[in-house]
Design a protein around this motif. Structure first.
Motif, PDB file in Angstrom:
ATOM      1  N   UNK A 152       0.965  -1.042   0.068  1.00 39.31           N
ATOM      2  CA  UNK A 152       0.019   0.119   0.081  1.00 39.31           C
ATOM      3  C   UNK A 152       1.038   1.250   0.118  1.00 39.31           C
ATOM      4  N   UNK A 153       1.770   1.261   0.895  1.00 38.51           N
ATOM      5  CA  UNK A 153       2.860   2.467   0.888  1.00 38.51           C
ATOM      6  C   UNK A 153       3.678   2.548  -0.447  1.00 38.51           C
ATOM      7  N   UNK A 154       3.897   1.195  -1.199  1.00 31.54           N
ATOM      8  CA  UNK A 154       4.424   1.751  -2.571  1.00 31.54           C
ATOM      9  C   UNK A 154       3.694   2.499  -3.610  1.00 31.54           C
ATOM     10  N   UNK A 155       2.544   1.716  -3.516  1.00 28.84           N
ATOM     11  CA  UNK A 155       1.293   2.529  -4.471  1.00 28.84           C
ATOM     12  C   UNK A 155       1.368   4.173  -4.154  1.00 28.84           C
ATOM     13  N   UNK A 164      11.658   5.623  -4.861  1.00 30.48           N
ATOM     14  CA  UNK A 164      11.753   5.038  -3.469  1.00 30.48           C
ATOM     15  C   UNK A 164      12.734   3.855  -3.886  1.00 30.48           C
ATOM     16  N   UNK A 165      13.651   3.694  -2.788  1.00 30.12           N
ATOM     17  CA  UNK A 165      14.578   2.284  -3.138  1.00 30.12           C
ATOM     18  C   UNK A 165      14.322   1.510  -1.835  1.00 30.12           C
ATOM     19  N   UNK A 187      13.292  -7.421  -5.464  1.00 28.32           N
ATOM     20  CA  UNK A 187      13.833  -7.007  -6.888  1.00 28.32           C
ATOM     21  C   UNK A 187      12.634  -6.908  -7.785  1.00 28.32           C
ATOM     22  N   UNK A 188      11.981  -7.883  -7.921  1.00 27.98           N
ATOM     23  CA  UNK A 188      10.703  -8.107  -8.897  1.00 27.98           C
ATOM     24  C   UNK A 188       9.619  -7.028  -8.394  1.00 27.98           C
ATOM     25  N   UNK A 189       9.566  -6.850  -7.188  1.00 27.46           N
ATOM     26  CA  UNK A 189       8.436  -6.055  -6.810  1.00 27.46           C
ATOM     27  C   UNK A 189       9.065  -4.813  -6.981  1.00 27.46           C
ATOM     28  N   UNK A 190      10.324  -4.409  -6.730  1.00 32.28           N
ATOM     29  CA  UNK A 190      10.469  -2.889  -7.189  1.00 32.28           C
ATOM     30  C   UNK A 190      10.353  -2.708  -8.731  1.00 32.28           C
ATOM     31  N   UNK A 191      10.559  -3.585  -9.660  1.00 30.39           N
ATOM     32  CA  UNK A 191      10.425  -3.406 -11.000  1.00 30.39           C
ATOM     33  C   UNK A 191       8.940  -3.135 -11.343  1.00 30.39           C
ATOM     34  N   UNK A 192       8.022  -3.491 -10.480  1.00 31.56           N
ATOM     35  CA  UNK A 192       6.676  -3.300 -10.746  1.00 31.56           C
ATOM     36  C   UNK A 192       6.114  -1.834 -10.410  1.00 31.56           C
ATOM     37  N   UNK A 193       6.770  -1.013  -9.839  1.00 31.32           N
ATOM     38  CA  UNK A 193       6.509   0.464  -9.393  1.00 31.32           C
ATOM     39  C   UNK A 193       7.299   1.475 -10.319  1.00 31.32           C
ATOM     40  N   UNK A 194       6.574   2.326 -10.687  1.00 28.76           N
ATOM     41  CA  UNK A 194       7.320   3.403 -11.556  1.00 28.76           C
ATOM     42  C   UNK A 194       8.083   4.292 -10.718  1.00 28.76           C
ATOM     43  N   UNK A 195       7.786   4.439  -9.241  1.00 32.77           N
ATOM     44  CA  UNK A 195       8.802   5.204  -8.692  1.00 32.77           C
ATOM     45  C   UNK A 195       9.833   4.281  -7.753  1.00 32.77           C
ATOM     46  N   UNK A 197      13.061   2.453  -7.414  1.00 35.38           N
ATOM     47  CA  UNK A 197      14.789   2.151  -7.680  1.00 35.38           C
ATOM     48  C   UNK A 197      15.173   0.900  -8.015  1.00 35.38           C
ATOM     49  N   UNK A 198      15.913   0.463  -9.303  1.00 39.56           N
ATOM     50  CA  UNK A 198      16.252  -0.939  -9.535  1.00 39.56           C
ATOM     51  C   UNK A 198      17.325  -1.389  -8.716  1.00 39.56           C
ATOM     52  N   UNK A 199      17.875  -0.673  -7.929  1.00 42.70           N
ATOM     53  CA  UNK A 199      18.987  -1.456  -7.194  1.00 42.70           C
ATOM     54  C   UNK A 199      18.484  -1.613  -5.588  1.00 42.70           C
ATOM     55  N   UNK A 200      18.305  -2.850  -5.015  1.00 38.71           N
ATOM     56  CA  UNK A 200      17.798  -3.112  -3.905  1.00 38.71           C
ATOM     57  C   UNK A 200      19.042  -3.453  -2.907  1.00 38.71           C
ATOM     58  N   UNK A 201      19.158  -2.514  -1.924  1.00 36.61           N
ATOM     59  CA  UNK A 201      20.148  -2.752  -0.751  1.00 36.61           C
ATOM     60  C   UNK A 201      19.919  -3.549   0.322  1.00 36.61           C
ATOM     61  N   UNK A 202      21.067  -4.362   0.576  1.00 31.79           N
ATOM     62  CA  UNK A 202      20.931  -5.796   1.593  1.00 31.79           C
ATOM     63  C   UNK A 202      21.760  -5.340   2.630  1.00 31.79           C
ATOM     64  N   UNK A 203      21.010  -5.031   3.857  1.00 33.42           N
ATOM     65  CA  UNK A 203      21.922  -4.592   5.237  1.00 33.42           C
ATOM     66  C   UNK A 203      21.525  -5.293   6.476  1.00 33.42           C
ATOM     67  N   UNK A 204      22.619  -5.064   7.243  1.00 27.49           N
ATOM     68  CA  UNK A 204      22.460  -5.409   8.628  1.00 27.49           C
ATOM     69  C   UNK A 204      22.827  -4.581   9.570  1.00 27.49           C
ATOM     70  N   UNK A 205      22.219  -3.917  10.316  1.00 28.50           N
ATOM     71  CA  UNK A 205      22.568  -3.009  11.353  1.00 28.50           C
ATOM     72  C   UNK A 205      23.658  -3.725  12.561  1.00 28.50           C
ATOM     73  N   UNK A 206      23.310  -5.066  12.755  1.00 25.43           N
ATOM     74  CA  UNK A 206      24.015  -5.544  13.443  1.00 25.43           C
ATOM     75  C   UNK A 206      25.461  -6.160  13.166  1.00 25.43           C
TER      76      UNK A 206
END
Length: 225
Positions: A152-155, A164-165, A187-195, A197-206
């Protein structure tokens, strides 16, 4: 060296990638401070510098990631009650153009109601009307599936025409095979949205995984100012 305006995805070689990583390190080498918070549009600070907002479901790890980015354990307060923050919190470092904006979490309880009330009201108005907002980092927990509130927020971000990234958090809690599957899904989800960003970042604060890359992306955005 001029930094690639599009960040890591536009780095043509290891030299440009290394320059972005170094720019990200320098961006967060200075102390960052909280400087204001607001629950109303009328009390937003002047639109100065380049704003990047952090958004995500409650308990996704926004505060922990903000602290990891800055290298400061208590820059953003980690709430013991997910969903408690209902305001926009602003952070910056002296002499840097970038401003980080911590948005209220959504979807902890009564998800559809929270997204409707918070994100179609003040939050949507902020997203749609803030002239210096360049990107929203939409955090998603790598350990769990994408929720309806995330979609819903992506929409809403598409509707507000705000780039958005997607950023996966808490990846230290996922085995490599599971993480690869989750990353491909996002990544597939990001490609479905006009806004999106194609690069998905993978993180761990830990563990600190992906923090250098996220800093590099932010440095590229800040350089646009």
């Amino acid at each position: 060296m001029t930094l690639p305006a599009g960040g890591l995805i536009e780095a043509r070689d290891e030299g440009e990638r290394a320059a972005l990583i170094e720019a990200g390190r320098l961006l967060f080498a200075r102390p960052w401070d909280f400087f204001t918070a607001t629950q109303t549009l009328e009390h937003l600070p002047p639109p100065e510098g380049i704003e990047v907002a952090l958004a995500g479901r409650s308990n996704v790890g926004k505060s922990s990631l903000t602290n990891a980015l800055s290298g400061q354990k208590a820059l953003a307060r980690v709430s013991v009650t997910p969903g408690r923050t209902k305001q926009l919190n602003f952070f910056r470092a002296e002499g840097q153009p970038l401003v980080l904006v911590d948005m209220p979490g959504y979807g902890y309880a009564k998800a559809s109601k929270l997204v409707k009330e918070d994100w179609q009201g003040l939050m949507f108005d902020y997203l749609r009307g803030r002239p210096n907002l360049r990107r929203v980092l939409l955090l998603m927990d790598a350990r769990i599936e994408t929720k309806s509130s995330d979609r819903a927020v992506m929409t809403l971000l598409d509707k507000a025409a705000v780039p958005f990234q997607l950023v996966l958090t808490k990846t230290d809690g996922v085995k490599p095979a599971g993480l690869a599957k989750r990353l491909a899904e996002v990544q597939a989800l990001a490609r479905k949205h006009p806004a999106g960003h194609p690069l998905v970042l993978v993180t761990s604060a830990e563990t600190g995984a992906g923090i250098d890359e996220l800093r590099a992306e932010l440095a590229a955005l800040g350089a646009q100012g």
